[in-house]
Each structure stands twice: as C-alpha cells, then as structure tokens.
Design a protein around this motif. Sequence first.
Motif, PDB file in Angstrom:
ATOM      1  N   TRP A 259       0.877  -1.199   0.000  1.00 46.60           N
ATOM      2  CA  TRP A 259       0.000   0.000   0.000  1.00 46.60           C
ATOM      3  C   TRP A 259       0.904   1.237   0.000  1.00 46.60           C
ATOM      4  O   TRP A 259       1.161   1.845   1.016  1.00 46.60           O
ATOM      5  N   MET A 264       1.803   5.905  -5.351  1.00 47.76           N
ATOM      6  CA  MET A 264       0.944   5.426  -6.446  1.00 47.76           C
ATOM      7  C   MET A 264       0.183   6.585  -7.081  1.00 47.76           C
ATOM      8  O   MET A 264      -0.401   7.412  -6.387  1.00 47.76           O
ATOM      9  N   TYR A 267      -4.797   3.563  -8.172  1.00 46.32           N
ATOM     10  CA  TYR A 267      -4.880   2.204  -7.632  1.00 46.32           C
ATOM     11  C   TYR A 267      -6.275   1.648  -7.851  1.00 46.32           C
ATOM     12  O   TYR A 267      -7.248   2.373  -8.067  1.00 46.32           O
ATOM     13  N   SER A 286     -11.324   2.141  -6.219  1.00 46.92           N
ATOM     14  CA  SER A 286     -10.431   2.721  -7.221  1.00 46.92           C
ATOM     15  C   SER A 286     -10.149   4.163  -6.852  1.00 46.92           C
ATOM     16  O   SER A 286     -11.019   4.860  -6.324  1.00 46.92           O
TER      17      SER A 286
END
Length: 300
Positions: A259, A264, A267, A286
């Motif tokens: 995570w 990110m 995701y 999402s």
Amino acid sequence: WPQLDAHFYGRAFDRERRIITADGDEKWIRTIAKPEFNEQGNLIRFSGITLDITSHKRAMLALAERTAQLEKAQQLGRMGSWYWNVVTDHVNLSAQHRAIYGLNDDAVIATMQEWVDKFGHPDEKSLALESLNEVKRGCPINEDRRVRNAAGRDMWIHVIAEPIADRNGEVVGVAGISRDITEEKLRQLELIETSRRLQEAQRIARLGHFYWDLKTDHIEPFGDFDIVFGLMPLERFRTMREWEEAYCHPDDRPTPGNWKVGVMKAYQVQRRTRVQDGSYRWVEISGEATYSHQGDIVGY
C-alpha cells in the motif's frame, strides 16, 4: 463666437468659456450680458458681469468623467444601477441597467410597478413584490432573481439594494444595483442537475465516491458511500485508519509493502469490508492521486 453674433444682432447672452490668464493659467469664466439701446433703437453698448467659475466647472467635469467611468465599469461588469422613490413609485434607471434588459432609450418605464409587470418572471412576480415591500420596511435586498428581458427571454440577475431613510427614519427611497448573472446561473443549475443525475446513477449502480486527505487521513464521502459499506450515517468512519481497524477484513488490511501511499498515481483494489449486520461484503475501491502546486501527491 456666439458672443460676437449676439453683439451684432443685439441679443443678450449667457456663455461659459475657457481663457488663459496673463500668468498662463487656464480658467473657466461665465459671461452674462444684455444689450442697451438709445431712443432710436440703436445698440449702444452691452452691460454685464463675468464670473470666475473655474472650481465649479472643474468639479462638474470631474463628475462627468466619473459618471462615464462608472457607466463603463457597469458595462464591463454587466451591472446597472437604479433608484426607486417609494413615495411616488418613480424609478430612475442607469443606461447600463436599461441595456441589460434590452430596453430602448425611448422606452418609458416610469414606476416600479410598471417595471415588475413588464420584466418580472411570471413565476416570481409575487416574490419580487414581497422583496420590494421588505426593503420599503427597511430591510436590505441581496438575492438572485429570475426576470424576462424586453425580448421575452428568461434571465437571472443578482440584486443588491439598500433603503434610504429621511431624518425621521422613514424609508423614502431605495438605491440598488442589478448584475446579469444568467450565464453563471445556468452553469450552476446545470452542475446541480449533473450532480443529481450522478447521485441517481450511483444509487442504481451501488456506487459511492470519496476523497482521502493524506495529511489528515480524513475521508470525505459523497453519493451512496454509506449504502455501499452498509453503514448508517452516524456510523461512518472518518479516517482510513478507522476503516482499516474497524471494518476491513483482517486478512485484507493493507501493509506497508503493498500500500504505497503517496507514491501510487492510481490504484484499484478489492477488499472485504464488514457491514452493519457483522457480515463481510466485497467492495472494489479505485482511486487517482491529486497533487499540490508543487507536484506532490496530497490525496486520492
């Protein structure tokens, strides 16, 4: 010069003109003169006075310039001013106010009642009259109002008005401005309708959306977020940590290795989450990163 014409024809005159003094200063003077005739009717002289009106003239020219600037500012801002004499019901409108409504210069609108009858929207005339009665009682106006222009097309205006009272505290007039907000109001209404349709689509598709602030860990829910997670509004979790600890299935709780928060760009994960009756439901989550002005990820 008009004064010379008056001299040759023996007419009285009252004229204003600029002069240059012996010191080179520019001044405004006003000359008032009348002819005098002899017994045979022949012009023999003019008698009159000349007044220095420089201060007055400069003040009037400055006022005219400020008025022109105000008209230009109102034009650029699609804004017009007006004054309503509540004693006589007479209304005085600026040129730009008339232009907003597409009113010709030769069109006569003498009273506020005539104005409401002609330009008030049929569905809101009673509200407009109620607002006018309120301001007559001393309450300011600051509201959006639907109207119709001279061509009969619907418009939206924003009205700000203040009551004017005499020495006895009685309201004798109302000064106001009206701004054409049609375009922004239509965009606002379109956004509200789009939001309503989106919420309905989310309800049908069992979707909810949220914003997760990484700095505070706060989650701001939207749409049918509560329904998706089987929650009552008062049971809603406020932070991501609360969700992980109280609602996320123990085997699905994210770890530092899987995570990568703040790294990110997007995701999409599937998690089991506990619902109100204690059972678990699969949900798909999402998200896309949002960025600060410096380019750092600040939320999802």
